[in-house]
Each structure stands twice: as C-alpha cells, then as structure tokens.
Design a protein around this motif. Structure first.
Motif, short mmCIF file in Angstrom:
data_model
loop_
_atom_site.label_atom_id
_atom_site.label_comp_id
_atom_site.label_asym_id
_atom_site.label_seq_id
_atom_site.Cartn_x
_atom_site.Cartn_y
_atom_site.Cartn_z
N ASP A 1 0.86 -1.19 0.00
CA ASP A 1 0.00 0.00 0.00
C ASP A 1 0.89 1.23 0.00
OD1 ASP A 1 -1.89 2.00 0.35
OD2 ASP A 1 -3.05 0.87 1.81
N VAL A 2 0.85 2.00 -1.09
CA VAL A 2 1.73 3.16 -1.22
C VAL A 2 1.14 4.43 -0.62
CG1 VAL A 2 2.82 2.20 -3.30
CG2 VAL A 2 0.88 3.79 -3.54
N HIS A 3 0.01 4.29 0.09
CA HIS A 3 -0.64 5.50 0.63
C HIS A 3 -1.34 5.17 1.95
CE1 HIS A 3 -2.69 9.50 -0.50
NE2 HIS A 3 -2.86 9.28 0.80
N VAL A 4 -0.58 5.32 3.05
CA VAL A 4 -1.08 4.98 4.37
C VAL A 4 -0.70 6.07 5.35
CG1 VAL A 4 -0.78 3.37 6.31
CG2 VAL A 4 -1.03 2.49 4.00
N HIS A 5 -1.63 6.40 6.23
CA HIS A 5 -1.37 7.36 7.31
C HIS A 5 -1.24 6.58 8.62
CE1 HIS A 5 -2.36 10.88 4.76
NE2 HIS A 5 -3.19 10.01 4.17
N VAL B 1 4.47 9.19 -15.78
CA VAL B 1 3.31 9.58 -14.97
C VAL B 1 2.53 8.34 -14.61
CG1 VAL B 1 1.11 10.83 -14.99
CG2 VAL B 1 3.17 11.89 -15.94
N SER B 2 2.12 8.25 -13.37
CA SER B 2 1.29 7.14 -12.90
C SER B 2 0.29 7.68 -11.89
CB SER B 2 2.14 6.04 -12.27
OG SER B 2 2.86 6.54 -11.15
N CYS B 3 -0.64 6.82 -11.49
CA CYS B 3 -1.62 7.25 -10.51
C CYS B 3 -2.18 6.06 -9.76
CB CYS B 3 -2.75 8.06 -11.15
SG CYS B 3 -3.86 7.09 -12.20
N GLU B 4 -2.86 6.37 -8.68
CA GLU B 4 -3.54 5.36 -7.87
C GLU B 4 -4.99 5.81 -7.66
OE1 GLU B 4 -2.76 7.09 -3.39
OE2 GLU B 4 -1.03 6.42 -4.56
N THR B 5 -5.85 4.86 -7.35
CA THR B 5 -7.15 5.18 -6.81
C THR B 5 -7.35 4.30 -5.59
OG1 THR B 5 -9.47 5.64 -7.34
CG2 THR B 5 -8.54 3.56 -8.17
N ILE C 1 -3.90 0.37 -6.81
CA ILE C 1 -4.98 0.64 -5.86
C ILE C 1 -4.34 0.73 -4.48
CG2 ILE C 1 -7.11 -0.16 -4.80
CD1 ILE C 1 -7.79 -1.61 -7.37
N ALA C 2 -4.49 1.87 -3.85
CA ALA C 2 -4.02 2.11 -2.48
C ALA C 2 -5.24 2.35 -1.60
CB ALA C 2 -3.08 3.31 -2.45
N THR C 3 -5.04 2.34 -0.28
CA THR C 3 -6.21 2.50 0.59
C THR C 3 -6.44 3.93 1.05
OG1 THR C 3 -4.97 2.11 2.64
CG2 THR C 3 -5.88 0.17 1.51
N ASP C 4 -5.39 4.77 1.11
CA ASP C 4 -5.46 6.05 1.82
C ASP C 4 -6.01 5.83 3.23
OD1 ASP C 4 -5.30 8.71 2.45
OD2 ASP C 4 -6.86 9.39 1.06
N ALA D 1 -20.77 17.24 7.69
CA ALA D 1 -20.26 18.62 7.67
C ALA D 1 -19.08 18.81 8.61
CB ALA D 1 -21.37 19.59 8.01
N ARG D 2 -19.08 18.16 9.76
CA ARG D 2 -18.12 18.51 10.80
C ARG D 2 -17.11 17.41 11.12
NH1 ARG D 2 -20.28 19.02 15.53
NH2 ARG D 2 -18.62 20.35 16.32
N SER D 3 -17.29 16.23 10.61
CA SER D 3 -16.33 15.16 10.91
C SER D 3 -15.00 15.39 10.20
CB SER D 3 -16.89 13.80 10.46
OG SER D 3 -17.95 13.39 11.28
N ALA D 4 -13.95 14.82 10.78
CA ALA D 4 -12.64 14.85 10.13
C ALA D 4 -12.69 14.02 8.85
CB ALA D 4 -11.58 14.29 11.08
N MET D 5 -11.87 14.41 7.88
CA MET D 5 -11.82 13.69 6.62
C MET D 5 -10.88 12.49 6.71
SD MET D 5 -11.86 16.57 3.66
CE MET D 5 -13.38 17.35 3.14
N GLY D 6 -11.36 11.33 6.33
CA GLY D 6 -10.51 10.16 6.29
C GLY D 6 -11.20 8.92 6.82
N ILE D 7 -10.93 7.79 6.16
CA ILE D 7 -11.47 6.50 6.58
C ILE D 7 -10.33 5.49 6.63
CG2 ILE D 7 -13.77 6.97 5.64
CD1 ILE D 7 -13.00 5.12 3.26
N VAL D 8 -10.60 4.33 7.23
CA VAL D 8 -9.58 3.28 7.28
C VAL D 8 -9.85 2.26 6.17
CG1 VAL D 8 -9.11 3.60 9.72
CG2 VAL D 8 -10.87 1.97 9.02
N GLY D 9 -8.79 1.50 5.82
CA GLY D 9 -8.99 0.57 4.71
C GLY D 9 -8.07 -0.63 4.66
N LEU D 10 -7.03 -0.66 5.48
CA LEU D 10 -6.03 -1.72 5.35
C LEU D 10 -6.61 -3.12 5.55
CD1 LEU D 10 -3.01 -0.10 7.22
CD2 LEU D 10 -3.03 -0.83 4.83
N GLU D 11 -7.58 -3.26 6.43
CA GLU D 11 -8.06 -4.59 6.79
C GLU D 11 -9.23 -5.08 5.95
OE1 GLU D 11 -7.78 -5.19 11.31
OE2 GLU D 11 -7.43 -3.04 11.06
N CYS D 12 -9.72 -4.22 5.06
CA CYS D 12 -10.86 -4.65 4.25
C CYS D 12 -10.67 -4.43 2.75
CB CYS D 12 -12.14 -3.96 4.72
SG CYS D 12 -12.09 -2.16 4.76
N ALA D 13 -9.57 -3.85 2.32
CA ALA D 13 -9.40 -3.51 0.90
C ALA D 13 -9.43 -4.74 0.01
CB ALA D 13 -8.11 -2.73 0.70
#
Length: 426
Positions: free
Chosen positions: A54-58, A248-252, A297-300, A314-326
């Motif tokens: 996964d090339v995109h993990v926080h 040039v490359s990209c992920e989704t 395909i990365a999870t972010d 409207a007020r929640s922080a932006m971001g979801i988890v994905g490593l365990e279900c991708a």
C-alpha cells in the motif's frame, strides 16, 4: 531450517500455478523434494501472492498516537495481507529534515511488524507552500516526496521540487487540490450535495492541478505519481500523459471504485478527501483499472478517533480506514463479479506498486525476500470494524458481505499475521 509450503496455488509470472514455496533464512529458495528436517505446511489449495503493498497509508505517529500508532497501523496492515506500506508525512514533526524524519524511523524500527517506507515532505512543514524541504538530505531514506493532504499551490515551487526530485531519482507523489476552488466544500459537488444542502468540492479542484503537474513533469522529466485519483477528468489526463510517454502514474482507492455520491449518508464514515464522486466518475475509474491507466490501488488508510468521526458529514474529520478490508472488498465486488481478473488485482495491489516505487520482490522466485500473503478466497464474512486491529473504525463498508481474506502474512520469512485457518490446517 527450511519451511516448505506445499499444495498451494502460487502467483508467478502473471499467473497462478499449483506448487510449493520454500523459505530459508528469510529468502525464497528452491523447493524441490521436502527434506527430513524441513518444516512442511500444507496449504491445501490456498492462494499465495507476493505480499500486498500500500503506497498510501497514514500511520499518524509521531504526533497523533490517539488516532493510530506504528504498532497498531502495521498490525492492521499485516491482517489485511500487506507486507509493505508507504507512510504519508502529515505528522508532527513533519519529515521535512533528517532530524524530523528520524523521529519517525526510530519508531518504525522499534514497533513495525511490516516494512514501512516513509515519504519525505515536499515543502517545509508540509504546508504546500513556502519553501522546499531538504530533499537532498532526505532522499536516501525516503521512498519519495509528498505533501499529502495539501496540494502544492505554486507552479513555480512544484517545478523546482520536480527538478530536484528528478536529479535525486525520486518520485513526486502529489495530492492534487487547488485551494481557491474548494469554497469550503467537504463532499462532492453532485446529486447528494444539492439535494441535502451541503457544500460541494468540485471535480476541477482535483483535475486542474493534475493537468498543471503533468505539464511540469513533461518539462522536468520528473517521475510523477498522482495520489487517490477520483475524477474522470484526472483519469483521462493520466491516460493522455502515458500515451505521450511521460513518467506519470496514478492510484485510486476502493471507496472510489465501489461507491458514488448518491450512496452517501449523513455519517462521518462517508467523509474523505477527495470525496466519493459521481456514477460517471466511478465508471471512468473502473475503466482506468481495466485498461491499465490506473496502475495502483491504495487505501489512503486515514484513521481518526471515534469522536472526530461522529460529527456528521459537515463537521467530521476527513478520512477513513482501509487496510483490513481492501482486498476482500475488491475481490468480492470486482473479481467475483467479472470486472477484473484476480491476476489483475494482484498486479494493482502488489506487483505494480513494487515496480513503480522500486521496492523489488513481487516474483516469489529464488532469491527474493520471503514476503508473501496466503489467501483463502472461499472465506465468506462481513466487514466488522469492531474487530479491526487499527485504532480507526470509520469505514463506509461496515457490514458489507465479502469473500476472501488473508490467513497468513509473511515478512522476511517470518509470519507477522496468522488466523485460525492456518492453525487448523497444520
């Protein structure tokens, strides 16, 4: 002692074949006939793939351990079948110098159970403006440069970054977002937004910067990778760039491939940046993974505390988890439904990210590091956030039925995750 995994379906050279996989001292070795002193593990027809990447993990540490730590994030990665992740730089301190980077790498060495390859910042403080980070000092210890979470607003600054990154043979990995086009938006400017009185984020805020950066990449010769592509315009821009022979490359990410804005709910677990887009955007993304325009395909994976995600759209922080279900989500809703093949999914989640980011391995051939994942594709279950090893629980896929899961994840020949399936087949 060798460990020999027998009766497996092994991915090699772009296809699956039945056979055995032998591991000794952290490397793949010739299997041959099992010896008397070998440890033999019969996989009974389970599927073996090069460890997912996964090339995109926080991972949130250092700075935000209440959201995630190196230990919990890499445990989640191992459970999801990942043997390597690339960690984004929105940390405190942000890795814009060697001193700041080493705060993170010390934690990685202490706590990580999978390989963690950090990004260095593009700009000082990871602000997307101002002055550039110390790219030359960072280069030997980072996988690339990114300001993920912020777009670099100045074309002149990005061009300078690309020139320097090209000289260092490192990619620029860009979060593309034009600040002046956001207008306070927080979900896609589409059907749901208009019907429910929300503020929208336009597609142009993404693709306009992708367009700019591709031209800068053409001018500088920089290796350029676009993070979390979400719009049909971005896909087409990358397709055209690749046709021109540009580097040039990209992920989704899974949520852009499986959801559209008409399926939003008034819950923070549906809020991320970029936002879930339209049906037409989703269709374009699917076409992109089918024709090779989108190579990864990365999870972010972006965990937050429960309190930060319980404030509505409207007020929640932006971001979801994905490593365990991708993987199970993509296997269920893309592979089992005939959208792409299993082999293509392995390319998108393992082979291509290794090649694009120069990570090596991915062949499961003699001499390779023994980084691999064993999958049970018949396992039927539902996504259960309460069972996640990540501290984050926010996912729009809660309770979705899926097939397929990692039952064994091996890094350097050492099991870092093992589920009950492996215990019963020994």
């Amino acid at each position: 002692m060798r460990t020999v995994y027998t009766e497996a379906r092994i991915y090699r050279g772009g296809r699956f074949d039945e056979g055995s996989l032998a591991v000794e001292q952290g490397r793949i070795v010739p299997a041959g006939t099992p010896r008397a002193d070998d440890r033999v593990v019969s996989l009974r027809g389970l599927w073996v793939v090069p460890g997912l990447v996964d090339v995109h993990v926080h991972l949130r540490e250092p700075g935000f351990p209440q959201k995630e730590t190196i230990a919990t994030g890499t445990a989640a990665a191992a459970r999801g079948g990942y043997t390597a992740v690339c960690s984004m730089p929105n940390l405190n301190p942000a890795p814009d110098s060697l001193e700041a980077l080493h705060v993170q790498t010390d934690l990685i060495r202490r706590d990580a159970v999978v390989r963690v390859l950090p990004y260095g910042c593009i700009t000082k403080g990871q602000r997307g403006c101002g002055t550039l980070a110390d790219l030359e000092a960072l280069a030997p210890e980072v996988v690339g440069f990114s300001d993920d979470g912020r777009g670099v607003q100045s074309a002149e600054l990005m061009e300078e970054a690309m020139h320097r990154a090209a000289a260092l043979h490192k990619p620029i990995v860009a979060h593309c977002e034009v600040d002046e086009l956001l207008h306070g938006g927080y979900i896609h400017d589409g059907v749901y937004c208009r019907e429910h009185g929300h503020r929208g984020i336009s597609s142009e805020s993404e693709w306009r910067q992708v367009e700019r950066d591709i031209e800068l990449a053409a001018r500088t010769g920089c290796r350029y990778h676009v993070c979390h592509v979400s719009t049909r315009e971005s896909v087409e821009l990358v397709r055209q760039a690749r046709a021109r022979g540009l580097r040039v490359s990209c992920e989704t990410a899974p949520h852009y491939l499986l959801l559209c804005d008409e399926e939003l709910r008034e819950e923070g677990r549906f809020k991320m940046n970029p936002p879930i887009r339209s049906r037409e955007d989703r269709a374009a993304l699917i076409s992109g993974i089918q024709d090779g325009t989108i190579e990864v395909i990365a999870t972010d994976h972006a965990p937050h505390t429960a309190e930060e995600k319980l404030r509505g759209l409207a007020r929640s922080a932006m971001g979801i988890v994905g490593l365990e279900c991708a993987f199970p989500l993509l296997y269920e809703y893309l592979v089992r439904r005939g959208v792409i093949t299993l082999e293509r999914l392995v390319e998108l989640m393992s082979v291509n990210p290794r090649q694009l980011f120069g990570l090596g391995g991915g062949r499961l051939e003699e001499g390779d590091a023994a980084d691999f994942t064993v999958l049970d594709l018949d396992a039927a279950w539902k996504i259960e956030p309460a069972a996640f090893r990540s501290k984050g629980r926010a996912t729009p896929f809660a309770a979705w039925p899926v097939h397929g899961r990692a039952v064994l994840t091996v890094v350097d020949g050492r099991p870092v995750y093992e589920d009950e399936t492996m215990k019963t087949i020994r």
